[in-house]
Design an enzyme around this catalytic site. Structure first.
Site: not given
Ligand code: MV4
Length: 660
Positions: A297, A164, A158
């Site tokens: 927010r 987002g 990341k």
């Molecule tokens: C993740 C994940 C799986 N594992 N982190 C997507 C948005 C960002 N705020 C973080 N996200 C994710 N982080 C780990 N370690 C999967 C996602 C993710 C996701 C998270 C929340 C809502 C929708 C999503 C869609 C795809 C991936």
């Protein structure tokens, strides 16, 4: 309390804030860009200040223009809404420097949560669970690859500066790590100007559950329970609900305690949200959720929390910003029932959810018990290509989850948006999805079921019949008028549906309309046309009561007919004018009202010389705009109507001078 506030936003959230401010006796100042001169938030506010060209970068995002507008109007505080300047710490400081109050958190709270790696370290120190991984300063590729091996695949890379969902790479095996790292860095560099990354264990079947928190300037922080926002597409939330399905008291208690710790760690004031990523592969566990980010927010989905707690979060924001203590203690905040929200967008799901801009011919919501609509546009408004194309949020509240979802379904079933393609059908399909209904969703549900969710149903013969009747402009309740309009009682109607031509024959006799040419013939009797279309339909040996919402709009000679029948929307286009129209006009010097309605526009006056086909007047009848044109070249002798006049079908509206 403030006596006047400025709202640095537009659309539904600006309208939402104005509503609460008005209830509290606080005056409101709207700001607006060129495209929003006629927008609802401008009409609703007590005052409005023009702040420049339509692109947000030249208007809603220019902090100095907002501050100048507040100073000029004597507003004491600025509410940023969401998006735009709401999480910009430099703006917060500029507002305070100008002697104004920012209705939101302090700049330092926003900054501490702005960078993912720093926020994660801070949360870890505060005792908030974070996803296992590496979030330190060492950015050496070989070192990070080693960290990934230690964490165990799959991992997620990341961008530290991301958010987002931007700048993320899932890596399933060690062999792919370096190339994914490189591409993630390139994306992060160009998107955020910062190529630092962190590495996390990839959480499988993730759910997104967030906790609403609220702090005041006296050191109090409370939570208002959780929302489940797992139904997302490309990191855009689609449906949100509260409380989270399957939440148990021990998990809730652990999660809300973690959220309060997170907010305390940044001395949080105002409305905020702690987002957790949750292991959704089985029942929720107290050790199965991890801090993802904090939104500093008020969020789009705040109404579901308002519905289950009974509090007005905008009111709380205003009170806290004005220096008051939170109105209640934690012990007085309880969950009442269940609520769900669907975001109604002007977008075309079948075209990859392409945003739609344009004129809203008609907008009717399905209102019902426990249903709340937060909207920013009404019939006749424009959805601008410059901003987020959200039309409204439909929020339903009920005693239990199935009640709330049933009410949401019903509200969506009875919502008709004409003139623009929307995601309404997609939302209906989603609310009806069995996995979602069972509360077993995760963030991948929409993508896995996309094809079925965007499927377009074919219109039933009844839907075609209603469209054909409307397109033919028969007024079935007055047989004599039908006779007069048609000469003969038979008519052929062509309608375009989804690029395919549909042809039907219509016969009007004794107030009954028979339809021929489809694979079933049917009759419509006892027809009532007004706000909606009602009739008794006879198909073979069956007879059913039919009730549809309708909207017909004439555009450049075409007629768009939208039908909402049994929860399904169909849009037909009549490609050519009804043959009867010409006969109606050409036989005499008189231009008649084709049906009972209201004169909307008169475009000529006595003495005007007109040519055949020129627009003379516009009428509205049966929610349909109807343009009256000159039957031939000539001179207007008399105009026998005025704008706003109610007129009978068949009445002479304009008379041309007798031809020499
Ligand atoms: C993740 C994940 C799986 N594992 N982190 C997507 C948005 C960002 N705020 C973080 N996200 C994710 N982080 C780990 N370690 C999967 C996602 C993710 C996701 C998270 C929340 C809502 C929708 C999503 C869609 C795809 C991936």
């Amino acid at each position: 309390m403030f006596s006047k506030i400025l709202i640095a936003n537009r659309g539904e959230i600006a309208c939402r804030i104005i509503k609460t401010a008005r209830r509290m006796g606080i005056k409101t100042v709207a700001v607006y860009a060129e495209a929003d001169a006629q927008a609802q938030h401008v009409k609703l506010a007590d005052e409005a200040v023009f702040i420049g060209p339509s692109p947000a970068s030249e208007s809603y995002l220019v902090g100095q223009k907002i501050i100048d507008a507040a100073k000029a109007t004597g507003a004491e505080a600025i509410h940023p809404g969401y998006g735009f300047l709401s999480e910009n710490p430099d703006f917060v400081e500029a507002v305070e420097k100008a002697g104004l109050t920012f209705i939101g958190p302090k700049a330092h709270s926003i900054r501490s949560m702005g960078l993912k790696d720093a926020a994660k370290r801070l949360m870890e120190e505060a005792g908030v669970p974070v996803v296992p991984g590496y979030h330190g300063d060492n950015q050496d590729a070989a070192f990070l690859a080693g960290q990934a091996d230690e964490i165990g695949y799959p991992v997620l890379i990341k961008a530290s500066a991301g958010g987002g969902g931007k700048g993320m790479r899932r890596v399933d095996k060690a062999a792919d790590f370096i190339s994914s790292l490189d591409s993630c860095r390139r994306e992060a560099k160009s998107a955020f100007g910062d190529d630092r990354v962190l590495i996390e264990k990839y959480v499988l079947s993730p759910r997104h559950i967030e906790v609403q928190v609220f702090g005041d300037s006296h050191g109090n922080i409370v939570h208002l329970f959780e929302r489940d926002c797992s139904l997302q597409r490309r990191h855009q939330k689609v449906i949100e609900e509260a409380p989270a399905p399957g939440m148990s008291e021990p998990v809730r208690s652990a999660m809300t305690r973690a959220a309060i710790k997170a907010a305390e760690a940044v001395n949080y004031q105002g409305a905020g949200t702690i987002e957790f990523i949750v292991d959704g592969s089985g029942p929720l566990r107290a050790d199965g959720f991890w801090f993802m980010e904090m939104n500093t927010r008020l969020q789009v989905e705040h109404p579901v929390t308002e519905a289950i707690t009974g509090f007005d979060l905008v009111e709380w924001q205003l009170r806290v910003a004005a220096g008051e203590a939170l109105p209640v203690k934690q012990g007085s905040i309880a969950i009442h029932g269940h609520a769900a929200e669907a975001r109604l967008y002007a977008e075309d799901p079948a075209a990859g959810f392409l945003p739609q801009a344009g004129h809203i011919d008609s907008l009717e919501f399905g209102l019902g018990d426990g249903v709340r609509i937060d909207g920013g546009v009404v019939s006749g408004d424009q959805v601008s290509p410059f901003y987020d194309p959200m039309i409204a949020k439909v929020i339903a509240h009920g005693p239990g989850r199935q009640d709330a979802l049933g009410r949401l379904q019903e509200a969506l079933d009875n919502t008709l948006v004409s003139g623009l393609t929307t995601n309404r059908d997609f939302l209906r399909a989603l609310v009806g999805n069995d996995t979602f209904r069972a509360g077993r969703m995760d963030t991948g549900l929409i993508d896995r079921n996309l094809e079925r969710l965007i499927e377009k149903p074919e219109p039933s013969e009844i839907a075609i019949a209603i469209a054909a009747v409307i397109a033919s402009r028969i007024e079935p309740s007055s047989a004599h008028l039908g006779f007069r309009l048609w000469g003969a009682a038979d008519h052929r109607i062509k309608l375009l549906f989804n690029g395919e031509m549909i042809e039907r024959g219509l016969r009007l006799q004794d107030g009954v309309i028979s339809l021929h040419g489809g694979n079933q013939s049917l009759q419509l009797a006892d027809i009532l046309m007004g706000e909606s279309f009602e009739a008794k339909a006879h198909l073979g040996n069956r007879s059913v009561r039919v009730r549809a919402k309708i909207c017909a709009t004439e555009k450049a000679g075409f007629l768009d007919v939208s039908i909402l029948l049994d929860g399904q929307t169909f849009v037909f286009t009549r490609p050519d004018p009804v043959a009867g129209d010409a006969a109606l006009h050409s036989s005499s010097n008189d231009v008649l009202a084709p049906m009972t309605g209201v004169v909307r526009m008169v475009l000529v006056s006595a003495g005007d010389v007109v040519s055949a086909g020129e627009r003379l007047a516009v009428m509205e009848a049966m929610k349909m705009e109807h343009t009256l044109t000159a039957p031939r070249d000539g001179e207007v002798q008399d105009v026998l109507c005025a704008e706003g006049d109610p007129v009978e079908g068949g009445a002479v509206l304009i008379r041309l001078k007798e031809e020499e």
